[in-house]
Design a protein around this motif. Structure first.
Motif, PDB file in Angstrom:
ATOM      1  N   GLN A  55      30.830  36.225 -27.359  1.00  0.00           N
ATOM      2  CA  GLN A  55      29.961  35.469 -27.508  1.00  0.00           C
ATOM      3  C   GLN A  55      31.155  34.206 -27.875  1.00  0.00           C
ATOM      4  O   GLN A  55      31.281  33.053 -27.572  1.00  0.00           O
ATOM      5  CB  GLN A  55      29.831  35.987 -28.649  1.00  0.00           C
ATOM      6  CG  GLN A  55      28.859  36.590 -28.755  1.00  0.00           C
ATOM      7  CD  GLN A  55      27.330  36.505 -28.007  1.00  0.00           C
ATOM      8  OE1 GLN A  55      27.082  34.892 -28.158  1.00  0.00           O
ATOM      9  NE2 GLN A  55      27.307  37.178 -26.904  1.00  0.00           N
ATOM     10  N   ASP A  56      32.383  34.341 -28.146  1.00  0.00           N
ATOM     11  CA  ASP A  56      33.253  33.247 -28.141  1.00  0.00           C
ATOM     12  C   ASP A  56      34.337  32.735 -27.174  1.00  0.00           C
ATOM     13  O   ASP A  56      35.256  31.637 -27.325  1.00  0.00           O
ATOM     14  CB  ASP A  56      33.934  33.858 -30.393  1.00  0.00           C
ATOM     15  CG  ASP A  56      33.822  33.162 -30.745  1.00  0.00           C
ATOM     16  OD1 ASP A  56      34.101  31.212 -30.523  1.00  0.00           O
ATOM     17  OD2 ASP A  56      36.076  33.016 -31.483  1.00  0.00           O
ATOM     18  N   PHE A  57      33.864  33.038 -26.572  1.00  0.00           N
ATOM     19  CA  PHE A  57      35.372  32.768 -25.216  1.00  0.00           C
ATOM     20  C   PHE A  57      35.128  31.648 -24.314  1.00  0.00           C
ATOM     21  O   PHE A  57      36.090  31.534 -24.618  1.00  0.00           O
ATOM     22  CB  PHE A  57      34.930  33.958 -24.146  1.00  0.00           C
ATOM     23  CG  PHE A  57      35.941  34.017 -23.134  1.00  0.00           C
ATOM     24  CD1 PHE A  57      37.668  34.824 -23.217  1.00  0.00           C
ATOM     25  CD2 PHE A  57      35.392  33.098 -21.700  1.00  0.00           C
ATOM     26  CE1 PHE A  57      38.277  34.174 -22.160  1.00  0.00           C
ATOM     27  CE2 PHE A  57      36.850  33.560 -20.536  1.00  0.00           C
ATOM     28  CZ  PHE A  57      38.271  33.850 -21.092  1.00  0.00           C
ATOM     29  N   SER A  58      33.757  31.137 -24.935  1.00  0.00           N
ATOM     30  CA  SER A  58      33.766  29.266 -24.455  1.00  0.00           C
ATOM     31  C   SER A  58      34.902  28.784 -25.051  1.00  0.00           C
ATOM     32  O   SER A  58      35.499  27.999 -24.757  1.00  0.00           O
ATOM     33  CB  SER A  58      31.954  29.291 -23.706  1.00  0.00           C
ATOM     34  OG  SER A  58      32.095  29.694 -23.390  1.00  0.00           O
ATOM     35  N   ARG A  59      34.742  28.646 -26.903  1.00  0.00           N
ATOM     36  CA  ARG A  59      35.373  28.328 -27.495  1.00  0.00           C
ATOM     37  C   ARG A  59      37.105  28.145 -27.385  1.00  0.00           C
ATOM     38  O   ARG A  59      37.259  27.188 -27.350  1.00  0.00           O
ATOM     39  CB  ARG A  59      35.164  28.781 -29.300  1.00  0.00           C
ATOM     40  CG  ARG A  59      35.772  27.682 -30.015  1.00  0.00           C
ATOM     41  CD  ARG A  59      35.213  28.540 -31.283  1.00  0.00           C
ATOM     42  NE  ARG A  59      35.842  30.133 -31.333  1.00  0.00           N
ATOM     43  CZ  ARG A  59      37.732  29.527 -32.213  1.00  0.00           C
ATOM     44  NH1 ARG A  59      38.028  28.503 -32.138  1.00  0.00           N
ATOM     45  NH2 ARG A  59      37.913  31.212 -31.814  1.00  0.00           N
ATOM     46  N   CYS A  71      43.958  26.281 -21.308  1.00  0.00           N
ATOM     47  CA  CYS A  71      43.771  27.655 -21.138  1.00  0.00           C
ATOM     48  C   CYS A  71      43.263  27.182 -19.481  1.00  0.00           C
ATOM     49  O   CYS A  71      44.196  28.145 -18.522  1.00  0.00           O
ATOM     50  CB  CYS A  71      42.323  28.723 -21.711  1.00  0.00           C
ATOM     51  SG  CYS A  71      42.993  29.444 -23.423  1.00  0.00           S
ATOM     52  N   LEU A  72      42.213  26.488 -18.426  1.00  0.00           N
ATOM     53  CA  LEU A  72      42.050  26.229 -17.876  1.00  0.00           C
ATOM     54  C   LEU A  72      43.069  25.935 -17.009  1.00  0.00           C
ATOM     55  O   LEU A  72      44.253  25.624 -15.715  1.00  0.00           O
ATOM     56  CB  LEU A  72      40.751  25.796 -17.364  1.00  0.00           C
ATOM     57  CG  LEU A  72      40.123  25.358 -15.401  1.00  0.00           C
ATOM     58  CD1 LEU A  72      39.843  27.112 -15.428  1.00  0.00           C
ATOM     59  CD2 LEU A  72      38.989  24.615 -15.586  1.00  0.00           C
ATOM     60  N   HIS A  73      43.486  24.659 -17.540  1.00  0.00           N
ATOM     61  CA  HIS A  73      44.826  23.867 -17.359  1.00  0.00           C
ATOM     62  C   HIS A  73      45.851  25.178 -17.015  1.00  0.00           C
ATOM     63  O   HIS A  73      46.428  24.710 -15.934  1.00  0.00           O
ATOM     64  CB  HIS A  73      45.441  22.610 -18.687  1.00  0.00           C
ATOM     65  CG  HIS A  73      44.496  21.281 -18.304  1.00  0.00           C
ATOM     66  ND1 HIS A  73      43.192  21.438 -19.070  1.00  0.00           N
ATOM     67  CD2 HIS A  73      44.419  20.812 -17.726  1.00  0.00           C
ATOM     68  CE1 HIS A  73      43.197  20.007 -19.225  1.00  0.00           C
ATOM     69  NE2 HIS A  73      43.313  20.031 -18.149  1.00  0.00           N
ATOM     70  N   LEU A  74      45.952  25.533 -17.968  1.00  0.00           N
ATOM     71  CA  LEU A  74      47.686  26.490 -17.875  1.00  0.00           C
ATOM     72  C   LEU A  74      47.703  27.446 -16.992  1.00  0.00           C
ATOM     73  O   LEU A  74      48.242  27.859 -16.558  1.00  0.00           O
ATOM     74  CB  LEU A  74      47.725  26.775 -19.264  1.00  0.00           C
ATOM     75  CG  LEU A  74      47.854  26.255 -20.375  1.00  0.00           C
ATOM     76  CD1 LEU A  74      47.363  26.548 -21.609  1.00  0.00           C
ATOM     77  CD2 LEU A  74      49.609  25.264 -20.590  1.00  0.00           C
ATOM     78  N   ILE A  87      38.139  32.847 -15.509  1.00  0.00           N
ATOM     79  CA  ILE A  87      37.286  32.467 -16.380  1.00  0.00           C
ATOM     80  C   ILE A  87      35.864  31.248 -16.566  1.00  0.00           C
ATOM     81  O   ILE A  87      35.476  30.826 -16.951  1.00  0.00           O
ATOM     82  CB  ILE A  87      37.924  31.084 -16.931  1.00  0.00           C
ATOM     83  CG1 ILE A  87      39.484  31.337 -17.787  1.00  0.00           C
ATOM     84  CG2 ILE A  87      37.995  29.827 -17.882  1.00  0.00           C
ATOM     85  CD1 ILE A  87      41.591  30.893 -18.083  1.00  0.00           C
ATOM     86  N   LEU A  88      36.416  30.455 -14.950  1.00  0.00           N
ATOM     87  CA  LEU A  88      35.035  29.534 -14.959  1.00  0.00           C
ATOM     88  C   LEU A  88      34.450  30.313 -14.792  1.00  0.00           C
ATOM     89  O   LEU A  88      32.694  29.911 -15.044  1.00  0.00           O
ATOM     90  CB  LEU A  88      35.658  28.951 -13.527  1.00  0.00           C
ATOM     91  CG  LEU A  88      36.229  27.695 -13.896  1.00  0.00           C
ATOM     92  CD1 LEU A  88      36.979  26.805 -11.793  1.00  0.00           C
ATOM     93  CD2 LEU A  88      36.259  26.310 -14.712  1.00  0.00           C
ATOM     94  N   ASN A  89      34.183  31.031 -14.208  1.00  0.00           N
ATOM     95  CA  ASN A  89      32.547  32.294 -13.766  1.00  0.00           C
ATOM     96  C   ASN A  89      32.584  33.071 -15.316  1.00  0.00           C
ATOM     97  O   ASN A  89      31.252  33.206 -14.893  1.00  0.00           O
ATOM     98  CB  ASN A  89      33.515  33.487 -13.008  1.00  0.00           C
ATOM     99  CG  ASN A  89      33.204  33.142 -12.000  1.00  0.00           C
ATOM    100  OD1 ASN A  89      32.545  32.843 -11.417  1.00  0.00           O
ATOM    101  ND2 ASN A  89      33.290  34.129 -10.880  1.00  0.00           N
ATOM    102  N   ARG A  90      32.337  33.097 -16.182  1.00  0.00           N
ATOM    103  CA  ARG A  90      32.921  33.378 -17.931  1.00  0.00           C
ATOM    104  C   ARG A  90      32.536  31.948 -18.602  1.00  0.00           C
ATOM    105  O   ARG A  90      31.698  32.445 -19.676  1.00  0.00           O
ATOM    106  CB  ARG A  90      33.006  34.563 -18.266  1.00  0.00           C
ATOM    107  CG  ARG A  90      32.993  35.629 -17.714  1.00  0.00           C
ATOM    108  CD  ARG A  90      34.350  36.116 -17.507  1.00  0.00           C
ATOM    109  NE  ARG A  90      34.439  37.401 -16.579  1.00  0.00           N
ATOM    110  CZ  ARG A  90      33.986  37.542 -15.042  1.00  0.00           C
ATOM    111  NH1 ARG A  90      34.438  36.941 -14.333  1.00  0.00           N
ATOM    112  NH2 ARG A  90      33.607  38.975 -14.852  1.00  0.00           N
ATOM    113  N   ILE A  91      32.370  31.246 -18.266  1.00  0.00           N
ATOM    114  CA  ILE A  91      31.661  29.478 -18.600  1.00  0.00           C
ATOM    115  C   ILE A  91      30.673  29.470 -18.430  1.00  0.00           C
ATOM    116  O   ILE A  91      30.139  28.692 -16.755  1.00  0.00           O
ATOM    117  CB  ILE A  91      32.649  28.817 -19.173  1.00  0.00           C
ATOM    118  CG1 ILE A  91      33.448  27.898 -17.750  1.00  0.00           C
ATOM    119  CG2 ILE A  91      33.976  29.546 -20.120  1.00  0.00           C
ATOM    120  CD1 ILE A  91      34.719  27.446 -18.715  1.00  0.00           C
ATOM    121  N   SER A  92      30.086  28.144 -19.156  1.00  0.00           N
ATOM    122  CA  SER A  92      28.823  27.460 -18.687  1.00  0.00           C
ATOM    123  C   SER A  92      29.206  26.230 -17.608  1.00  0.00           C
ATOM    124  O   SER A  92      30.800  25.946 -17.640  1.00  0.00           O
ATOM    125  CB  SER A  92      28.148  26.913 -19.566  1.00  0.00           C
ATOM    126  OG  SER A  92      28.913  25.867 -19.915  1.00  0.00           O
TER     127      SER A  92
END
Length: 122
Positions: A55-59, A71-74, A87-92
């Motif tokens: 639930q807090d992963f996006s934040r 985190c995506l940049h890194l 990451i991209l598959n688990r965020i909106s």
């Protein structure tokens, strides 16, 4: 927690989480443990953070370092596709678009980073 994530010591990360350690503390450069895991391509630790608190992963993925890196940049900078895809598959989709286009002070957007890495590899 920061060092364990940076070095890929998943058993230590699991232990710290089980003991109630805060999973998103910020160091002097405004890096979280998840930033370190992404920068080193430690997919198992990234997955653990997601499983621990989806639930807090996006934040957590959206938190920025002192240079505005997410985190995506890194993860892109590390050059391994698996963490980026995870990451991209688990965020909106909206958050994904925002993070892809967000400027980091040193290297630009994730697309700039990916282009630089691709150029350096050739």
């Amino acid at each position: 927690m920061h060092l364990a994530c940076k070095e890929g010591c998943i058993s230590i990360v699991k232990y710290l989480i089980d003991q109630g350690a805060q999973i998103d503390p910020i160091d002097d450069d405004q890096w979280t443990p998840l930033h370190y895991a992404c920068s080193k391509g430690h997919l198992d630790i990234i997955e653990l953070f997601y499983l621990n608190d989806s639930q807090d992963f996006s934040r957590m993925v959206s938190m920025t370092t002192r240079t505005q890196a997410t985190c995506l940049h890194l993860a892109v900078q590390h050059g391994d596709f698996a963490p980026v895809e995870f990451i991209l598959n688990r965020i909106s989709n909206d958050l994904g678009k925002k993070l892809i286009n967000q400027l980091e002070q040193v290297f630009g957007t994730t697309l700039h980073i990916a282009g630089r890495i691709s150029f350096e590899m050739n």
